[in-house]
Enzyme design. Structure first.
Site, PDB file in Angstrom:
ATOM      1  N   SER A 184     -30.678 -58.341 -26.993  1.00  0.00           N
ATOM      2  CA  SER A 184     -30.734 -59.759 -27.344  1.00  0.00           C
ATOM      3  C   SER A 184     -29.601 -60.593 -26.770  1.00  0.00           C
ATOM      4  O   SER A 184     -29.759 -61.790 -26.567  1.00  0.00           O
ATOM      5  CB  SER A 184     -30.765 -59.919 -28.864  1.00  0.00           C
ATOM      6  N   HIS A 228     -37.476 -59.239 -29.195  1.00  0.00           N
ATOM      7  CA  HIS A 228     -37.299 -60.249 -28.144  1.00  0.00           C
ATOM      8  C   HIS A 228     -38.284 -60.054 -26.994  1.00  0.00           C
ATOM      9  O   HIS A 228     -38.007 -60.461 -25.868  1.00  0.00           O
ATOM     10  CB  HIS A 228     -35.862 -60.246 -27.626  1.00  0.00           C
ATOM     11  N   LYS A 231     -40.113 -64.882 -33.924  1.00  0.00           N
ATOM     12  CA  LYS A 231     -39.705 -65.356 -32.589  1.00  0.00           C
ATOM     13  C   LYS A 231     -40.943 -65.888 -31.853  1.00  0.00           C
ATOM     14  O   LYS A 231     -41.418 -66.975 -32.177  1.00  0.00           O
ATOM     15  CB  LYS A 231     -38.961 -64.242 -31.849  1.00  0.00           C
TER      16      LYS A 231
END
Length: 359
Positions: free
Chosen positions: A148, A176, A207
Site C-alpha cells: 500500500s 489495493h 476501496k
C-alpha cells in the site's frame, strides 16, 4: 467558518470512482428503507441476512474462490484468520512490508513466525526451508497483493512456485487491487496468472468496490468453514448493515464490467507518473494507481502537502512510523473519477508547490 473550497483528491482509495456512484447509492438506499439500519446482532445469532450470503457468494465468484466470509473490515479479516487456522505446530512466513493488520494477526497467533525482506524471493525460500527444517506442520506464506505504501505488485508466480516446492499455503491481502487490477478487476492473482493457486484472499469493499466498509476472506470451502466456527472478529462483531451489503453487491457487478473505468484509470496513472518524472520528482517506480512521491524528510513531505492543499490538491504526507525512517513521502493515488484537466492541474500544483518551497 462555513467556507467551502474545491480540491482535487489525490489520496483516496476510490480507484474506480464508485464511492458516489448513483446505482450503488440507490441500491443501499433501497435496502436501508426495506431492511432498516442494522441487524443489531452478530451473524450466528440473528444477524445473517440473505444479502450477506449473496455478497459472500458474489465476492467468491468474482475473485475465483469456493466461498467467502464477511468481516466488519479487512483489518478484522486479517487479525482473525491466522489464529483460527494455525497453532504452535505451524508457521507463518510474512513479507516485511505487509499491512499492519497482517502484522497484528500474526502477533495474535501462536504459530512460529518468519519474516522476509519485501519481495525478496531468495529470502522467502530461506525462510520456507527453515520452517520445514524446524518441523512445522502447516506453513502459510502471507503477502500483500499490492503493497500500500509503495504500489509494488507482489511476485505471486514465484511465491506460488516456492509454496509448491515447500508444501506451503499462500494468503494474499488484495485490498489495493480487487476491482481495478487484472482482467475484470479480479485482483493480483488474475493479473499475475496465479488464479486458483492462492489458498486465501482477503480484501475489502472500502476501496474500489464502493468505498464504504466491510471486508472478506475468500478461499477454499474448508478454510471458510473453519473461519465461520473460529474467527473471533467474525463471531463477536456485529454483521455489516444490509444497506452496505446491497451497495457492495452492486459495486461488484459494476466493477466486473468497468473496463472503461479501468482504462481511464490506467491512462491517468501513466500520465501523472510520467508528468512527475518529467518534472524531476523522485517517484517510486511501478504501474499501479499508487504513485509515491519521495521527499525522505518528514518536514519536507508535510510542508509539500500543506502547500499543495493551498493550491487546491488534497494529499497526505507519510513519515515514520507509517513508513520506514528516512522514507517520508506523499502517496498519491489515481482514480477513474478524475478528469484529464484534474491531472494537468495536479501536475502544475506539484511544480508550483516545489517552487514556492524552493525544494
Amino acid at each position: 467558518d462555513g467556507h467551502k473550497r474545491e480540491l482535487i483528491n489525490l489520496c483516496a482509495n476510490n480507484y474506480l470512482g464508485l464511492a458516489n456512484h448513483e446505482e450503488i447509492v440507490a441500491a443501499a438506499q433501497r435496502a436501508l428503507a426495506e431492511f432498516g439500519f442494522g441487524m443489531a446482532s452478530v451473524r450466528f445469532i440473528c444477524g445473517t441476512h440473505v444479502l450477506h450470503r449473496q455478497l459472500e457468494e458474489a465476492i467468491a465468484r468474482y475473485v475465483g474462490a469456493d466461498d467467502a466470509i464477511l468481516f466488519p473490515a479487512c483489518f478484522d479479516a486479517n487479525t482473525g484468520v491466522f489464529d483460527a487456522l494455525l497453532t504452535a505446530d505451524d508457521a507463518i512466513v510474512s513479507d516485511s512490508l505487509n499491512h499492519a493488520s497482517i502484522v497484528d494477526g500474526v502477533r495474535l497467533c501462536k504459530a512460529q513466525r518468519y519474516r522476509f525482506a519485501n519481495g525478496n524471493m531468495n529470502a522467502l525460500e530461506d525462510a520456507l526451508r527453515q520452517a520445514r527444517e524446524n518441523g512445522s506442520r502447516f506453513i502459510l506464506i502471507a503477502t500483500d497483493g499490492v503493497f500500500s505504501m509503495d504500489g509494488y505488485v507482489a511476485d505471486l508466480p514465484t511465491v506460488c512456485d516456492l509454496a509448491d516446492r515447500f508444501g506451503a499455503m499462500v494468503m494474499v491481502d488484495d485490498c489495493h487491487a480487487t476491482g481495478h487490477l487484472g482482467p475484470q478487476g479480479r485482483g493480483t492473482p488474475a493479473l499475475t496468472g496465479t488464479e486458483g493457486k492462492i489458498d486465501i484472499i482477503s480484501g475489502t469493499f472500502g476501496k474500489s468496490l464502493g468505498g464504504a466498509a466491510g471486508g472478506f476472506v475468500a478461499g477454499r470451502s474448508k478454510i471458510v468453514e473453519v473461519l465461520r466456527q473460529r474467527a473471533r472478529p467474525y463471531l463477536f462483531s456485529n454483521s455489516i448493515p444490509p444497506a452496505m451489503a446491497a451497495g457492495a453487491l452492486r459495486a461488484i457487478e459494476i466493477a466486473a464490467n468497468a473496463d472503461d473505468r479501468r482504462s481511464r484509470l490506467g491512462a491517468h496513472v501513466q500520465r501523472f507518473r510520467q508528468g512527475l518524472v518529467d518534472a524531476g520528482f523522485d517517484v517510486v517506480p511501478g504501474t499501479t494507481p499508487i504513485i509515491p512521491v519521495m521527499f525522505f524528510d518528514a518536514h519536507r513531505a508535510k510542508a509539500m502537502a500543506q502547500t499543495l492543499d493551498r493550491l487546491g490538491v488534497y494529499v497526505a504526507g507519510f513519515s515514520y512510523p507509517v513508513v520506514p525512517e528516512g522514507q517520508a513521502r506523499i502517496r498519491t493515488q489515481m482514480s477513474a473519477a478524475l478528469t484529464d484537466d484534474d491531472i494537468n492541474a495536479a501536475l502544475q500544483a506539484f511544480r508550483d508547490a516545489r517552487e514556492l518551497l524552493a525544494l
